[in-house]
Design an enzyme around this catalytic site. Structure first.
Site: not given
Ligand code: G3I
Length: 361
Positions: A158, A264
């Protein structure tokens, strides 16, 4: 002699039992079997899913997995002197045990990236050379660890802007300019010359953004940078993309000699781009309650049918299709006050009507 003759029926009975029980454990045909002659079918996973009921579905339906978060810079390298390998190792070890392919995701991104990369001990930005050295060390360490187990990497994720600018404004561009992109690919290729290296992005069917991605990739190819494929994320919805937009994207990127993978895939039941995302603060329109209605189901299965018709049409150019998350039980699209139902399996992990449209050809 007499006792030997008695043994034959016993041997035949036990052989029959073994044969029947083996057959009864053979799962039903999965997505990977229907698409064996086309491309690997993959899914993004979390470590916890590999030891729960999802694992049976994953093994029956898919032949490739992608860590949803475990290999991103923040989760795997939280501090300069500290790597966290447990979750990534869990996913790779599961793949090796079950002979699955693995797509590594992602070596360089603006999100989920730890701030230590960009600052010195006084909190000021580091120099371009220091940042590139840190990027090289990160990529070399992570790619080398999984060399031979990860066949493809989303090297840069991205980097193209959604707005009128060319590149997304990030700490990467602020400190290193555009050069960080080609350097990331060079570092990854040096660490594993056999890995297939992808540039990965979303909204790749929107002409203006697609043209900028094309310009970036053509420039890299013209310079001999080792980029081998483009990852079209495919976070779509019941209203996007059109067949024409999708075919145009595949044709444009294939014309650069790049592999095309849909990395994805999910199809949001709410219309709009990027999975029908609610813009921060946008109110959920009244009619969009978190119920998977018959109308949503019909619109979704028609979109899934169309995109897979196109994927199969371009099987010479499409080298992989990966869903983002396993089932509607959990999707990254949930949140902001509404549930989404973007995948082929429902919340009880059962195939939805759209599944049967995807495998009926
Ligand atoms: O691991 C922490 C945990 O310790 C904490 O308690 C919790 C609450 O704050 O957050 C957890 O981290 C989260 C992580 O997912 C794991 O669950 C992050 O806050 C959260 O922002 C993160 O979201 C991910 C997102 O990317 C981040 O931008 C999504 O799961 C994931 O599906 C998403 O995937 C992205 C691809 O990598 C790139 N393309 C877009 C796609 C969707 O956004």
């Amino acid at each position: 002699m007499k006792t030997h003759l008695l043994k034959i029926p016993l041997l035949l009975a036990s052989a029959a039992f073994i044969f029947i029980s083996a057959k009864s454990f053979k799962e039903v045909k999965g997505l990977k079997d229907y698409y064996k002659k086309y491309f690997p079918m993959g899914v993004a996973v979390r470590p916890s899913e590999l030891s729960s009921e999802e694992s049976k579905l994953i093994l029956n339906e898919f032949s490739s997995i992608t860590p949803e978060n475990a290999m991103k810079m923040g989760p795997i390298h939280p501090r300069e002197d500290r790597y966290f390998w447990r979750d990534a190792d869990t996913i790779v070890n599961f793949a090796v045990r079950n002979k699955l392919k693995v797509r590594g995701h992602t070596l360089c991104w603006h999100a989920q990236t730890p701030n230590w990369l960009f600052i010195d001990s006084t909190g000021n930005n580091v120099s371009k050379d220091v940042l590139l050295q840190r990027l090289k060390s990160h990529i070399n360490t992570v790619v080398s660890r999984y060399k031979g187990k990860i066949y493809a990497w989303d090297v840069v994720n991205e980097a193209i802007a959604d707005g009128p600018e060319f590149l997304r404004k990030t700490k990467w561009t602020e400190i290193a300019g555009e050069e960080f992109i080609e350097k990331a690919f060079e570092y990854a290729h040096a660490a594993d010359p056999n890995a297939v290296l992808f540039y990965n992005d979303y909204n790749t069917e929107i002409p203006a953004k697609r043209d900028k991605i094309f310009k970036l990739l053509k420039g890299l190819k013209d310079k001999g940078v080792p980029v081998h494929g483009v990852g079209l994320q495919a976070h779509w919805s019941i209203s996007t993309p059109t067949r024409e937009e999708l075919e145009k994207s595949i044709e444009m990127f294939s014309s650069l000699g790049l592999q095309v993978q849909f990395t994805e895939l999910d199809i949001s039941v709410y219309s709009g781009r990027q999975g029908g995302q609610l813009i921060q603060g946008q109110q959920q329109p009244q009619q969009q309650k978190s119920v998977f209605t018959a109308e949503m189901e019909q619109q979704q299965l028609e979109k899934y049918k169309m995109v897979f018709d196109v994927f199969r049409k371009y099987k010479k150019n499409v080298t992989g299709v990966t869903f983002w998350n396993v089932s509607d039980k959990y999707t990254w699209l949930d949140g902001r006050g509404r549930k989404n139902f973007p995948l082929l399996f429902d919340q009880e992990l059962k195939p939805k009507k759209a599944y049967w449209e995807v495998v009926k050809f």
